[in-house]
Motif scaffolding. Structure first.
Motif, PDB file in Angstrom:
ATOM      1  N   TRP A  91       1.047  -1.096   0.174  1.00 50.59           N
ATOM      2  CA  TRP A  91       0.026   0.282  -0.150  1.00 50.59           C
ATOM      3  C   TRP A  91       0.745   0.705   0.106  1.00 50.59           C
ATOM      4  O   TRP A  91       0.599   2.195  -0.377  1.00 50.59           O
ATOM      5  CB  TRP A  91      -1.162   0.137   1.295  1.00 50.59           C
ATOM      6  CG  TRP A  91      -1.992  -0.894   0.835  1.00 50.59           C
ATOM      7  CD1 TRP A  91      -1.639  -2.474   1.427  1.00 50.59           C
ATOM      8  CD2 TRP A  91      -3.254  -1.010   0.178  1.00 50.59           C
ATOM      9  NE1 TRP A  91      -3.135  -3.018   0.849  1.00 50.59           N
ATOM     10  CE2 TRP A  91      -3.761  -2.314   0.419  1.00 50.59           C
ATOM     11  CE3 TRP A  91      -4.008   0.237  -1.002  1.00 50.59           C
ATOM     12  CZ2 TRP A  91      -5.035  -2.424  -0.740  1.00 50.59           C
ATOM     13  CZ3 TRP A  91      -4.613   0.200  -1.369  1.00 50.59           C
ATOM     14  CH2 TRP A  91      -5.526  -1.137  -1.737  1.00 50.59           C
ATOM     15  N   LEU A 127       1.663   1.415  -3.273  1.00 50.71           N
ATOM     16  CA  LEU A 127       0.746   2.504  -4.421  1.00 50.71           C
ATOM     17  C   LEU A 127       0.863   3.470  -3.901  1.00 50.71           C
ATOM     18  O   LEU A 127       0.623   4.738  -4.307  1.00 50.71           O
ATOM     19  CB  LEU A 127      -0.559   1.367  -4.171  1.00 50.71           C
ATOM     20  CG  LEU A 127      -0.249   0.351  -4.398  1.00 50.71           C
ATOM     21  CD1 LEU A 127      -1.411  -0.637  -4.129  1.00 50.71           C
ATOM     22  CD2 LEU A 127      -0.931   0.077  -6.439  1.00 50.71           C
ATOM     23  N   ALA A 128       1.274   4.142  -3.153  1.00 52.05           N
ATOM     24  CA  ALA A 128       0.616   5.358  -2.682  1.00 52.05           C
ATOM     25  C   ALA A 128       2.148   6.704  -3.397  1.00 52.05           C
ATOM     26  O   ALA A 128       1.759   7.214  -3.691  1.00 52.05           O
ATOM     27  CB  ALA A 128       1.176   5.654  -0.862  1.00 52.05           C
ATOM     28  N   ARG A 140       1.081   7.075  -7.131  1.00 55.44           N
ATOM     29  CA  ARG A 140      -0.185   7.958  -6.796  1.00 55.44           C
ATOM     30  C   ARG A 140       0.606   8.607  -6.595  1.00 55.44           C
ATOM     31  O   ARG A 140       0.265  10.208  -7.217  1.00 55.44           O
ATOM     32  CB  ARG A 140      -0.610   7.752  -5.605  1.00 55.44           C
ATOM     33  CG  ARG A 140      -1.606   6.053  -6.426  1.00 55.44           C
ATOM     34  CD  ARG A 140      -2.499   6.719  -7.615  1.00 55.44           C
ATOM     35  NE  ARG A 140      -3.679   5.376  -7.233  1.00 55.44           N
ATOM     36  CZ  ARG A 140      -4.928   5.360  -8.310  1.00 55.44           C
ATOM     37  NH1 ARG A 140      -5.035   6.692  -9.196  1.00 55.44           N
ATOM     38  NH2 ARG A 140      -5.195   4.153  -8.239  1.00 55.44           N
ATOM     39  N   ASP A 170       2.562   9.983  -9.459  1.00 53.67           N
ATOM     40  CA  ASP A 170       1.522  10.659 -10.980  1.00 53.67           C
ATOM     41  C   ASP A 170       1.096  11.891 -10.667  1.00 53.67           C
ATOM     42  O   ASP A 170       0.716  13.084 -11.730  1.00 53.67           O
ATOM     43  CB  ASP A 170       0.413  10.253 -10.523  1.00 53.67           C
ATOM     44  CG  ASP A 170       0.899   8.060 -11.125  1.00 53.67           C
ATOM     45  OD1 ASP A 170       1.962   7.869 -12.214  1.00 53.67           O
ATOM     46  OD2 ASP A 170      -0.065   6.888 -10.934  1.00 53.67           O
ATOM     47  N   ALA A 171       1.120  12.488  -9.593  1.00 53.49           N
ATOM     48  CA  ALA A 171       0.662  13.963  -9.122  1.00 53.49           C
ATOM     49  C   ALA A 171       1.550  14.706  -9.418  1.00 53.49           C
ATOM     50  O   ALA A 171       1.684  15.739  -9.981  1.00 53.49           O
ATOM     51  CB  ALA A 171      -0.137  14.088  -7.474  1.00 53.49           C
ATOM     52  N   ASP A 226      -7.361  14.346  -6.924  1.00 55.29           N
ATOM     53  CA  ASP A 226      -7.941  12.715  -7.112  1.00 55.29           C
ATOM     54  C   ASP A 226      -6.441  12.089  -6.862  1.00 55.29           C
ATOM     55  O   ASP A 226      -6.782  11.272  -6.193  1.00 55.29           O
ATOM     56  CB  ASP A 226      -8.956  12.773  -8.866  1.00 55.29           C
ATOM     57  CG  ASP A 226      -9.079  10.867  -8.306  1.00 55.29           C
ATOM     58  OD1 ASP A 226     -10.466  11.086  -7.543  1.00 55.29           O
ATOM     59  OD2 ASP A 226      -8.866  10.565  -9.658  1.00 55.29           O
ATOM     60  N   GLU A 227      -5.607  12.785  -8.001  1.00 58.92           N
ATOM     61  CA  GLU A 227      -4.141  11.757  -7.773  1.00 58.92           C
ATOM     62  C   GLU A 227      -3.919  12.116  -5.868  1.00 58.92           C
ATOM     63  O   GLU A 227      -3.344  10.897  -4.965  1.00 58.92           O
ATOM     64  CB  GLU A 227      -3.681  12.419  -8.316  1.00 58.92           C
ATOM     65  CG  GLU A 227      -3.547  11.352  -9.603  1.00 58.92           C
ATOM     66  CD  GLU A 227      -2.925  12.474 -10.789  1.00 58.92           C
ATOM     67  OE1 GLU A 227      -2.353  12.955 -10.326  1.00 58.92           O
ATOM     68  OE2 GLU A 227      -2.761  12.107 -12.101  1.00 58.92           O
ATOM     69  N   GLN A 240      -6.304   9.617  -3.920  1.00 58.44           N
ATOM     70  CA  GLN A 240      -5.861   7.995  -4.055  1.00 58.44           C
ATOM     71  C   GLN A 240      -4.789   7.969  -3.177  1.00 58.44           C
ATOM     72  O   GLN A 240      -4.692   7.225  -2.854  1.00 58.44           O
ATOM     73  CB  GLN A 240      -5.697   7.662  -5.528  1.00 58.44           C
ATOM     74  CG  GLN A 240      -7.216   7.801  -6.385  1.00 58.44           C
ATOM     75  CD  GLN A 240      -7.608   6.442  -5.802  1.00 58.44           C
ATOM     76  OE1 GLN A 240      -7.647   6.136  -5.472  1.00 58.44           O
ATOM     77  NE2 GLN A 240      -9.439   7.551  -6.120  1.00 58.44           N
ATOM     78  N   ALA A 241      -3.607   8.361  -2.989  1.00 64.50           N
ATOM     79  CA  ALA A 241      -2.779   8.484  -2.228  1.00 64.50           C
ATOM     80  C   ALA A 241      -2.947   8.325  -0.825  1.00 64.50           C
ATOM     81  O   ALA A 241      -2.245   7.549  -0.531  1.00 64.50           O
ATOM     82  CB  ALA A 241      -0.995   9.503  -2.597  1.00 64.50           C
ATOM     83  N   CYS A 273      -4.358   5.150   0.335  1.00 65.44           N
ATOM     84  CA  CYS A 273      -3.248   4.045   0.069  1.00 65.44           C
ATOM     85  C   CYS A 273      -2.854   4.094   1.288  1.00 65.44           C
ATOM     86  O   CYS A 273      -2.388   2.901   2.032  1.00 65.44           O
ATOM     87  CB  CYS A 273      -2.464   4.236  -1.477  1.00 65.44           C
ATOM     88  SG  CYS A 273      -3.186   3.666  -2.464  1.00 65.44           S
TER      89      CYS A 273
END
Length: 68
Positions: A10, A13-14, A17, A20-21, A39-40, A43-44, A47
């Motif tokens: 997790w 994954l964070a 994210r 990505d941001a 949104d990104e 999501q982070a 996670c």
């Protein structure tokens, strides 16, 4: 065979994210356009929260096991 995500998964994954941001923000700056990276970031945060919950649950399990 099923795969079970642990806290480290997790956190990975964070981090993905957040990367990505960061890329989205850089792209928006480059294009001089406004963009929404909320949104990104949400999501982070989800996670990271999941990882923290899992670690807390593991610590409680270990605490219970030690006291028995």
């Amino acid at each position: 065979m099923s795969y079970r995500c642990g806290p480290a998964d997790w956190i990975d994954l964070a981090i993905g994210r957040l990367e990505d941001a960061k890329r989205s923000l850089s792209e928006c700056d480059r294009l001089r356009q406004g963009c929404d990276i909320c949104d990104e970031l949400r999501q982070a945060r989800r996670c990271l929260n999941r990882a923290l919950i899992m670690v807390a649950e593991e610590k409680e399990i270990e605490k219970d096991w030690i006291t028995k």
